[in-house]
Scaffold this active site. Structure first.
Site, short mmCIF file in Angstrom:
data_model
loop_
_atom_site.label_atom_id
_atom_site.label_comp_id
_atom_site.label_asym_id
_atom_site.label_seq_id
_atom_site.Cartn_x
_atom_site.Cartn_y
_atom_site.Cartn_z
N VAL A 21 0.82 -1.22 0.00
CA VAL A 21 0.00 0.00 0.00
C VAL A 21 0.85 1.26 0.00
O VAL A 21 0.32 2.37 0.07
CB VAL A 21 -0.98 0.05 1.21
CG1 VAL A 21 -1.81 -1.21 1.27
CG2 VAL A 21 -0.24 0.28 2.50
N GLU A 22 2.17 1.11 -0.11
CA GLU A 22 3.04 2.29 -0.14
C GLU A 22 3.67 2.44 -1.51
O GLU A 22 3.08 3.09 -2.38
CB GLU A 22 4.05 2.23 1.01
CG GLU A 22 3.35 2.26 2.38
CD GLU A 22 4.28 2.24 3.59
OE1 GLU A 22 5.44 2.63 3.46
OE2 GLU A 22 3.82 1.83 4.67
N MET A 23 4.85 1.82 -1.75
CA MET A 23 5.44 1.96 -3.08
C MET A 23 5.20 0.73 -3.95
O MET A 23 5.50 0.74 -5.15
CB MET A 23 6.93 2.29 -2.97
CG MET A 23 7.14 3.71 -2.46
SD MET A 23 8.76 4.01 -1.76
CE MET A 23 9.57 4.83 -3.11
#
Lengths: 257, 382, 433
Positions: free
Chosen positions: C145-147
């Site tokens: 859910v980040e990079m």
């Protein structure tokens, strides 16, 4: 016989008696063999001088037999001889004719755990005050040489009272200004777990380097829920005194956690 | 709702932690088995960890099976919880101690499954006033499980037990529970020190409340109650396990703080013929354990304030707790439970607040510290 | 001849780096992104020397490379998210959102911590699961859910595909790009983001007029009635306003399912479950609120998060691990009432009984911890928060703060014993401690 003859005879007899008495003293004196002191031989080419006790002697270096000493030399020699005698006779009462510090005995170097040289031993009672003066044979004429047993008694009395006051406050929530019925002794019976010997140290509750009184103040503010004392407040100082007193003999160990 | 994934790195760290934890729990023989097995597996498959992690878990399960087969481990016949030394002041004066007592009640009520009963270890009140005892009763009434009460000196010496007995009945009694004979003693009697000094009840209570004043008498069970104990135990066969609940420790730890029972030896002599005896006591507000002959001793935690360890007399078997942090109102305090084994000995769980719980197994005490040694403190009190 | 060649090639390298940098994210050119000087009041020289790892010394070339990578979108799976996306220099190296938004507009569970002064943290992330700045880089890169990279190899491949980076990595590390070296370079850049030199630092250095009287009173409250110092510790050796430990202050308990979730996790642990069981629980439910417990599996870490530093708070809003509090007044209200009651609440969290004036003073003190480069932005934010604080105080509970709630007939908490006001003059007011 005439009265004149009796007078001359009495006078003569008195004279004989007196003479005999005088002479007999001399005789008596001469009856014990004259004392001769064996002076030890000189080792360094000087002259050995001895006290009239026949034991204490010292060698004056650089002096040749027959040579005479200067006044200063003579003073020095007599001082050293007396010092030596006093070292060898520590219990002898020696009345100094004059106050002359230089004639005092040179104190022996004290070993690491030597006797307590802080307090003078061997005191002479003074008839007037009942307090003992410091022993002769100790340095004179300064503050710390003038204290007596009575002074010590007063100081001890004050100290113990101060510590007792601290103990009283330590156990009394009202004296501490606590508002929730908590006193120091509840968590620290006999001031245990206060470890005053570890200060100064980084105190994590305060997040800074603290002294004992800083921590006492913090504890009063937090667990005891009172008002922290001013550092000069006698109550705080008394508390500190009590806590230190409980740890007498514990080695100092600042920074210990 | 977004599904939360762990990064590979996090998962690896967690797996590794689990392995290390698992390894620590194995005894030596099983550990060697695991080592051999994993080496063999690695060589056979030509693989590296983390596949070997699973072998540790399998070994762990094998250990569990083995112990439960011998009937020693596995589910205990019963558990009971404890809450002790609440030292309640009136609510308007001090609420921190109230909070502690309530927190303990919440902890015990959250246990699932619920314990058979809850032992209250004494010192419900701080100064023995009826208001304080009422408050304590109100708090303990919130407990879901039944409560067995024990009296402490703070409850007794204001009115010499009048209010306590009025509210909670006789301080000395016994009962049987699932094959164990339980005795509750009033072990904080004191020889009269107040009449000669002409102390008022409040003054007497204040002196008893202070740990270090040295004026009060040392605790004792007393002749009459020792006789009662002998009579009570006369009907109990020596093979029946005994649980003795007592406020004072029933041994001699530190006289100056009344961590002490004067007639401890005589009481121990009465208990001696019994094969499995566990004494559970309050009063000391610290993690404390001892083993004397056949008797195991466990000290309970307080919910009010912790005590440092005494300068002398600490039983060497004791696993000490870390020094308490005065910034934390709950540190060094807690509640806990006892898991009674089939043979009647008990493992004790110290549910220390704000810390990880510590379990003291009965084997640790009965083996005199040779097996099952729990972790020690980093900084004990001093 | 050789010397001339060397000079020219160095020039070329520098020039191409500059050109290259201009292709990187626009914010890279923000002066706030530049490496900071260590000639700041309050700079901890000793601590700084302790935190630079021996296998990753600071060099200008490495720092420049790290900066380029910090602003490099290619590190993410869709090529749109770089580190500064959540840690933007203009926003105090955060994103000023409650929780961060990553790839495909997905939101995470946690508030983005600032990179400022992060080199002094003992561990990274709110739950301390990463042991170093280098290791921290992997977290967001591979987080879905980040990079969103499937693996670190994909990130390395993206970097390798740029000849310029190939050259830089050869220059700095003497080899092809690897993920470990990417981590080292980024960490080296992050190690230049100091933020001290605040009015408070100058006050402690001896300038008695550096902070307002209100801030001085706030500093006194910070050390005394507020009980802040014990966890948000400051000393000249470690002047970060955190002792780097983990505490449950009751923020997770704002969410109603925290307690049952925590008990479930504990029971799972007690019944002898493995790491995988806890993991399943973590994936299947919103367990983020369990904090450090997910890392250490220790009961006393349930709901515990790292004590955050307090510098530059007015550019790193909103606050707490879930970004749930908008203003500093909300955070102080939370502490003032004794946090939110839960069975795992740290025993150090108690009602404080601060008055409104004392809260204002405390926040004046916190405002004095702003570094000069953020002063203007901080002033604007302060004005906004101050205005809001006069009317909107969702966390305030005066009865609880004053310990009055405990006197109610009901036995439920919060309880507290508020002590008397301290009357002795605090040495803190004089610039001491």
């Amino acid at each position: 016989m005439s009265r004149r003859i009796i007078a001359y005879a009495t006078l003569g007899f008195a004279a004989v008696v007196i003479a005999a008495a005088a002479y007999s003293r001399e005789i008596r004196a001469q009856e014990s063999p004259p004392v001769t002191h064996q002076v030890p031989a000189a080792k360094d080419g000087g002259v050995v001088v001895m006290l009239c006790d026949g034991k204490t002697s010292m060698e004056v270096k650089g002096l040749k037999a027959g040579q005479s000493m200067t006044h200063e030399q003579a003073l020095q020699v007599t001082r050293e001889l007396m010092a030596k005698w006093q070292r060898e006779h520590p219990d002898q009462k020696w009345q100094i004719a004059q106050k002359d510090e230089s004639s005092q005995p040179v104190p022996a170097p004290s070993a690491a755990a030597g006797p307590d040289v802080s307090k003078p031993s061997g005191t002479v009672p003074s008839p007037q005050t009942g307090a003992k003066s410091p022993a002769l044979g100790m340095q004179q004429g300064d503050t710390y040489a003038s204290f007596t047993d009575r002074d010590y008694k007063i100081w001890k009395n004050e100290t113990e009272k101060f510590v007792a006051e601290g103990k009283r406050i330590f156990h009394d929530t009202k004296e501490l200004g606590g508002t929730i019925g908590v006193s120091c002794d509840m968590c620290h019976p006999d001031a245990s777990n206060t470890h005053p010997e570890t200060y100064p140290k980084y105190q994590v509750q305060l997040q800074k380097v603290a002294l004992l009184r800083d921590m006492i103040d913090w504890c009063i503010e937090n667990p005891v829920k009172g008002k922290a004392f001013n550092p000069n407040d006698p109550k705080l100082r008394a508390l500190e005194a009590y806590i230190y007193a409980q740890r007498k003999g514990t080695a100092l160990d600042y920074g210990k956690h | 709702m977004a599904v939360r994934h762990k990064s590979v790195e996090t998962k690896y760290m967690e797996d590794r932690d689990a392995v290390l934890k698992g390894l620590r729990q194995l005894d030596r023989r099983t550990f060697l088995k695991v080592l051999a097995a994993s080496t063999g597996a690695v060589m056979a498959k030509g693989l590296m960890p983390p596949h070997s992690f699973q072998l540790v878990e399998v070994a762990n399960a094998a250990v569990d099976k083995a112990t439960s087969a011998s009937g020693m481990a596995g589910k205990p016949p019963f558990t009971f919880a404890y809450i002790s030394d609440t030292h309640l002041y009136e609510r308007t004066l001090n609420q921190r101690f109230v909070r502690g007592a309530v927190k303990a009640v919440e902890d015990v009520n959250a246990l699932d499954p619920q314990p058979d009963f809850v032992l209250f270890g004494g010192d419900l009140a701080q100064l023995g006033r009826r208001g304080e005892l009422d408050l304590g009763k109100q708090i303990l009434q919130e407990l879901k499980a039944p409560v067995k009460l024990m009296v402490g000196e703070h409850d007794w010496f204001y009115d010499l037990g009048e209010a306590w007995q009025d509210m909670f009945g006789p301080p000395t009694y016994s009962f049987d529970w699932k094959g164990v004979h339980v005795v509750v003693l009033m072990s904080v009697y004191e020889k009269d020190f107040w009449t000669a000094r002409k102390l008022s009840p409040a003054e007497r209570m204040q002196i008893v409340a202070g740990l270090d004043n040295g004026i009060q008498s040392r605790f004792e069970v007393g002749d009459a109650q020792r006789k009662w104990l002998s009579d009570d135990l006369a009907k109990v066969p020596h093979t029946t396990p005994l649980l003795v609940f007592s406020h004072s420790p029933l041994y001699k730890y530190y006289r100056n703080w009344n961590f002490w029972t004067d007639d401890a030896e005589q009481v121990q002599a009465i208990l001696k013929p019994y094969r499995h005896v566990t004494v559970i006591h309050g009063h000391t507000h610290q993690m404390l354990q001892n083993q004397i002959g056949n008797i195991s001793f466990y000290g309970m935690l307080s919910t009010a304030w912790p005590w440092p360890y005494a300068p002398t007399g600490l039983p060497p078997l004791t696993i000490q707790m870390n020094r308490a942090d005065p910034f934390d109102q709950f540190d060094g305090l807690g509640d806990g439970q006892f898991n009674v084994r089939p043979d009647g000995l008990a493992d004790m769980i110290y549910n220390l607040w704000d810390r990880n719980p510590v379990t003291i197994k009965a084997d640790y005490l009965t083996s005199r510290g040779k097996t099952a040694r729990p972790p020690g403190p980093q900084f004990a009190s001093y | 001849m050789k010397r001339a060649l060397l000079a020219v090639s160095t020039l070329l390298v520098t020039f191409s780096l500059c050109v290259f940098l201009s292709f990187a994210h626009a914010q890279g050119s923000d002066p706030l992104a530049d490496p900071k000087s260590d000639k700041q009041a309050g700079f901890p020289t000793d601590l700084n020397s302790w935190v630079i790892p021996p296998d990753n010394p600071q060099t200008p070339a490495k720092i420049a490379l790290g900066k380029a990578l910090f602003f490099e979108d290619r590190l993410s799976a869709d090529g749109k998210i770089s580190c500064d996306h959540c840690h933007g220099p203009a926003k105090g190296f955060t994103d000023q959102l409650p929780t961060s938004m990553g790839i495909n507009a997905q939101f995470g569970q946690r508030n983005a911590p600032s990179v400022l002064n992060s080199m002094f943290n003992v561990t990274q992330f709110w739950d301390g699961r990463s042991p170093s700045l280098e290791a921290q880089v992997e977290g967001p890169v591979t987080n879905p859910v980040e990079m969103g990279q499937k693996s670190t190899d994909a990130a390395v491949a993206a970097i390798k595909s740029v000849p310029e980076y190939q050259k830089q990595f050869k220059e700095v590390f003497g080899r092809d790009p690897t993920f470990a070296d990417i981590e080292r370079a980024i960490a080296a850049y992050e190690r230049t983001q100091f933020a001290f030199d605040s009015p408070f630092d100058k006050f402690m250095a001896g300038d008695k007029n550096a902070i307002s009287d209100s801030a001085k009173r706030g500093w006194s409250i910070f050390n005394g009635k507020g009980r802040c110092m014990s966890c948000h510790g400051w000393n000249p050796t470690q002047p970060l306003f955190t002792e780097m430990k983990f505490h449950n202050i009751g923020v997770s308990a704002h969410k109603s399912d925290f307690v049952p979730l925590a008990r479930k996790a504990l029971d799972t642990l007690r019944s002898g479950a493995s790491a995988q069981d806890i993991d399943k629980l973590a994936i299947g439910t919103d367990m983020s609120g369990l904090g450090r417990f997910l890392v250490t599996k220790q009961p006393h870490d349930i709901g515990a998060f790292r004590t955050m530093g307090l510098r530059n708070l007015l550019v790193t809003q909103p606050y707490f691990h879930d970004g749930s509090q908008q203003t500093l007044w909300d955070t102080i209200d939370h502490y003032n009432k004794g946090g939110v009651q839960n069975p795992y609440l740290d025993g150090g969290i108690v009602p404080l009984g601060l008055t409104e004036a004392q809260e204002d003073d405390l926040i004046a003190f916190l405002s004095a911890l702003t570094s000069p480069e953020y002063e203007k932005a901080a002033k604007e934010e302060f004005d906004l928060q101050f205005k809001r604080s006069r009317t909107n105080r969702p966390q305030r509970d005066t009865a609880a703060a004053n310990g009055e709630k405990g006197r109610a007939p009901g036995l439920a908490g919060p309880f507290g014993d508020i002590g008397p006001e301290q009357t002795e003059e605090d040495p803190a007011l004089l610039g001491g401690r």
